[in-house]
Design an enzyme around this catalytic site. Structure first.
Site, PDB file in Angstrom:
ATOM      1  N   GLU A  53      53.538  -4.459  42.882  1.00 30.81           N
ATOM      2  CA  GLU A  53      54.819  -5.130  42.708  1.00 30.81           C
ATOM      3  C   GLU A  53      54.629  -6.556  42.206  1.00 30.81           C
ATOM      4  O   GLU A  53      55.307  -7.009  41.278  1.00 30.81           O
ATOM      5  CB  GLU A  53      55.585  -5.155  44.037  1.00 30.81           C
ATOM      6  CG  GLU A  53      55.887  -3.781  44.601  1.00 30.81           C
ATOM      7  CD  GLU A  53      54.840  -3.311  45.597  1.00 30.81           C
ATOM      8  OE1 GLU A  53      55.223  -2.677  46.588  1.00 30.81           O
ATOM      9  OE2 GLU A  53      53.638  -3.577  45.370  1.00 30.81           O
ATOM     10  N   CYS A  88      54.866  -7.906  49.824  1.00 31.90           N
ATOM     11  CA  CYS A  88      55.482  -7.608  48.533  1.00 31.90           C
ATOM     12  C   CYS A  88      56.999  -7.776  48.598  1.00 31.90           C
ATOM     13  O   CYS A  88      57.644  -8.072  47.587  1.00 31.90           O
ATOM     14  CB  CYS A  88      55.130  -6.187  48.104  1.00 31.90           C
ATOM     15  SG  CYS A  88      53.384  -5.975  47.692  1.00 31.90           S
ATOM     16  N   ALA A 157      29.266  24.205  41.427  1.00 31.31           N
ATOM     17  CA  ALA A 157      29.259  24.846  40.109  1.00 31.31           C
ATOM     18  C   ALA A 157      28.540  26.176  40.261  1.00 31.31           C
ATOM     19  O   ALA A 157      27.440  26.236  40.829  1.00 31.31           O
ATOM     20  CB  ALA A 157      28.564  23.969  39.081  1.00 31.31           C
ATOM     21  N   SER A 171      18.402  26.313  38.244  1.00 32.65           N
ATOM     22  CA  SER A 171      19.840  26.013  38.340  1.00 32.65           C
ATOM     23  C   SER A 171      20.353  25.040  37.295  1.00 32.65           C
ATOM     24  O   SER A 171      21.561  24.765  37.263  1.00 32.65           O
ATOM     25  CB  SER A 171      20.148  25.435  39.730  1.00 32.65           C
ATOM     26  OG  SER A 171      19.456  24.211  39.931  1.00 32.65           O
ATOM     27  N   TRP A 173      21.012  24.215  33.361  1.00 31.39           N
ATOM     28  CA  TRP A 173      22.321  23.932  33.937  1.00 31.39           C
ATOM     29  C   TRP A 173      23.179  25.171  33.863  1.00 31.39           C
ATOM     30  O   TRP A 173      23.136  25.888  32.861  1.00 31.39           O
ATOM     31  CB  TRP A 173      22.999  22.775  33.193  1.00 31.39           C
ATOM     32  CG  TRP A 173      22.274  21.485  33.295  1.00 31.39           C
ATOM     33  CD1 TRP A 173      21.454  20.935  32.372  1.00 31.39           C
ATOM     34  CD2 TRP A 173      22.327  20.572  34.392  1.00 31.39           C
ATOM     35  NE1 TRP A 173      20.973  19.726  32.809  1.00 31.39           N
ATOM     36  CE2 TRP A 173      21.498  19.481  34.061  1.00 31.39           C
ATOM     37  CE3 TRP A 173      22.964  20.544  35.622  1.00 31.39           C
ATOM     38  CZ2 TRP A 173      21.307  18.397  34.910  1.00 31.39           C
ATOM     39  CZ3 TRP A 173      22.779  19.471  36.462  1.00 31.39           C
ATOM     40  CH2 TRP A 173      21.967  18.417  36.108  1.00 31.39           C
ATOM     41  N   ASP A 203      16.500  18.237  43.874  1.00 31.51           N
ATOM     42  CA  ASP A 203      17.132  17.657  42.686  1.00 31.51           C
ATOM     43  C   ASP A 203      16.849  16.181  42.465  1.00 31.51           C
ATOM     44  O   ASP A 203      17.099  15.669  41.371  1.00 31.51           O
ATOM     45  CB  ASP A 203      18.649  17.858  42.758  1.00 31.51           C
ATOM     46  CG  ASP A 203      19.047  19.323  42.711  1.00 31.51           C
ATOM     47  OD1 ASP A 203      18.198  20.158  42.347  1.00 31.51           O
ATOM     48  OD2 ASP A 203      20.213  19.635  43.041  1.00 31.51           O
ATOM     49  N   LEU A 207      23.460  10.487  42.527  1.00 32.53           N
ATOM     50  CA  LEU A 207      24.826  10.582  43.052  1.00 32.53           C
ATOM     51  C   LEU A 207      25.684   9.381  42.643  1.00 32.53           C
ATOM     52  O   LEU A 207      26.502   8.888  43.423  1.00 32.53           O
ATOM     53  CB  LEU A 207      24.811  10.727  44.580  1.00 32.53           C
ATOM     54  CG  LEU A 207      24.012  11.919  45.129  1.00 32.53           C
ATOM     55  CD1 LEU A 207      24.151  11.992  46.641  1.00 32.53           C
ATOM     56  CD2 LEU A 207      24.440  13.232  44.485  1.00 32.53           C
ATOM     57  N   ARG A 210      28.500   8.370  36.227  1.00 36.79           N
ATOM     58  CA  ARG A 210      27.861   8.119  34.934  1.00 36.79           C
ATOM     59  C   ARG A 210      28.703   8.683  33.794  1.00 36.79           C
ATOM     60  O   ARG A 210      28.180   9.226  32.817  1.00 36.79           O
ATOM     61  CB  ARG A 210      26.457   8.725  34.910  1.00 36.79           C
ATOM     62  CG  ARG A 210      25.517   8.156  35.963  1.00 36.79           C
ATOM     63  CD  ARG A 210      24.090   8.650  35.813  1.00 36.79           C
ATOM     64  NE  ARG A 210      23.980  10.096  35.919  1.00 36.79           N
ATOM     65  CZ  ARG A 210      23.948  10.765  37.066  1.00 36.79           C
ATOM     66  NH1 ARG A 210      24.042  10.115  38.219  1.00 36.79           N
ATOM     67  NH2 ARG A 210      23.830  12.080  37.069  1.00 36.79           N
ATOM     68  N   SER A 312      28.500  25.230  56.167  1.00 37.64           N
ATOM     69  CA  SER A 312      28.772  24.616  57.470  1.00 37.64           C
ATOM     70  C   SER A 312      30.141  23.963  57.495  1.00 37.64           C
ATOM     71  O   SER A 312      30.882  24.087  58.481  1.00 37.64           O
ATOM     72  CB  SER A 312      27.685  23.584  57.795  1.00 37.64           C
ATOM     73  OG  SER A 312      26.416  24.198  57.923  1.00 37.64           O
TER      74      SER A 312
END
Length: 378
Positions: A53, A88, A157, A171, A173, A203, A207, A210, A312
């Protein structure tokens, strides 16, 4: 003639520009309208900076545009308290706006009541315009307000037959570049991202965000990295502990982690959180973890796997939303890793189902998103 919904949709679009950058504040956008024409716009860009605002009013002032007797559309009820910035409602009254239209009420105890204050001061107020869209935009904020725990998104994925790797573990891709870049928009949006020890070891992930398209109007908002590591299997030279990475790293463990390993992590600047185990397992209690993250004002958590961790979270009914990237390929094999492991369910009636499902086409891949609703096993 433009409707209330037309201008509110624009306010919501503006709010979404700051995705990932305002937590623990909500995303808010505002437009000022006179004679059915937008004369100024604003949005909350960063926690501690001007609210939407005030930003819109300041932008009008910068253009020497009068806001007297104009209408403001704002995606969240204006706040009425003095936090890091003034209320505000004060700015709205000073700007002599005659009508305020908002999408949804503010549920925060210390901030609610702005609509009533404005009405008492003689300002016309209309609420509930595009409320569902506004609440969806701020679903992390509202969930945290109501539950004191983060909103959990499960992301994976997989192939068309639900595999995340071949039987040999290959894996990279499964999905194409466009789908992988789209995944970074989820990272940009959330406060924290979580993986298990096996994923970290296999891997060596960073994280981080990018994809510049994930933050077109802001800087990248790298989430806090969280690693579930009950026994201290992830060595200190793992890429996820690189001290040059932006944001911080939290390792969630149990008493089974050697004290020496925990101390080595702390020397790298890693936060180590020791939790009790889930009953009958050697894994950290996930419900206790979510409560702790909620206390740390982490409003959203992206769970990126692997299969055991995702399983889990689903087994304990802790997932609120799913982002499933599906590639049009078949991997097969009884030993190939599934996207979701864990115990699973006994009867289909008890299977978690998605509602408000959307499907995006990402070149050859699909992104299926939806809210999780856990069904009764009865």
């Amino acid at each position: 003639m433009p409707t209330h919904e037309h201008f509110m949709q624009r306010a919501i679009e503006l709010a979404q520009r700051a995705t990932g950058n305002v937590s623990p504040n909500p995303l808010v956008g505002a437009v000022i309208v006179r004679d059915n024409v937008i004369i100024a716009e604003g949005w909350h860009k960063q926690a501690g900076e001007a609210h939407a605002e005030v930003d819109a009013i300041n932008n009008a002032k910068a253009k020497n545009i009068s806001t007297k007797d104009a209408t403001m559309y704002v995606s969240l009820e204006p706040c009425s308290h003095h936090g890091k910035t003034p209320p505000c409602t004060n700015a709205i009254l000073d700007a002599q706006l005659s009508h305020v239209v908002y999408a949804t009420s503010d549920t925060t105890d210390h901030a609610r009541g702005g609509a009533q204050l404005l009405q008492a001061a003689g300002v016309s107020v209309t609420g509930g315009i595009c409320e569902e869209a506004a609440r969806q935009t701020n679903r992390f904020f509202f969930h945290h307000q109501n539950n004191k725990t983060p909103f959990v998104i499960a992301k994976f994925a997989s192939s068309l037959d639900g595999r995340t790797a071949t039987r040999t573990g290959n894996s990279q891709w499964i999905t194409g570049q466009e789908a992988r870049l789209r995944g970074h928009t989820a990272r940009q949006a959330v406060d924290a991202i979580l993986i298990g020890a096996t994923t970290a070891i296999k891997d060596q992930p960073q994280l981080t965000v990018r994809n510049p398209q994930a933050h077109e109007y802001t800087q990248a908002a790298h989430p806090i990295r969280i690693v579930l590591d009950s026994h201290g299997r992830v060595t200190t030279d793992n890429a996820i502990f690189d001290t040059n990475l932006p944001a911080s790293t939290l390792v969630v463990t149990t008493d089974a982690m050697p004290a020496e390993h925990a101390n080595q992590l702390k020397q790298l600047g890693v936060d180590v959180l020791t939790l009790p185990c889930t009953a009958g397992t050697t894994r950290p209690d996930l419900s206790a973890l979510l409560k702790e993250l909620g206390l740390r004002e982490i409003q959203s958590l992206l769970v990126e796997g692997g299969q055991t961790v995702l399983g889990s979270f689903f087994d304990e009914g802790l997932v609120n939303e799913v982002w499933a990237f599906i590639a049009p390929m078949l991997i097969g094999g009884t030993e190939a890793a599934p996207s979701v492991g864990g115990l699973g369910i006994d009867k289909l009636k008890a299977a978690p189902r998605l509602s408000n499902v959307t499907v995006e086409y990402l070149n050859n891949d699909l992104l299926i998103k939806g809210e999780v609703h856990t069904c009764s096993p009865e």
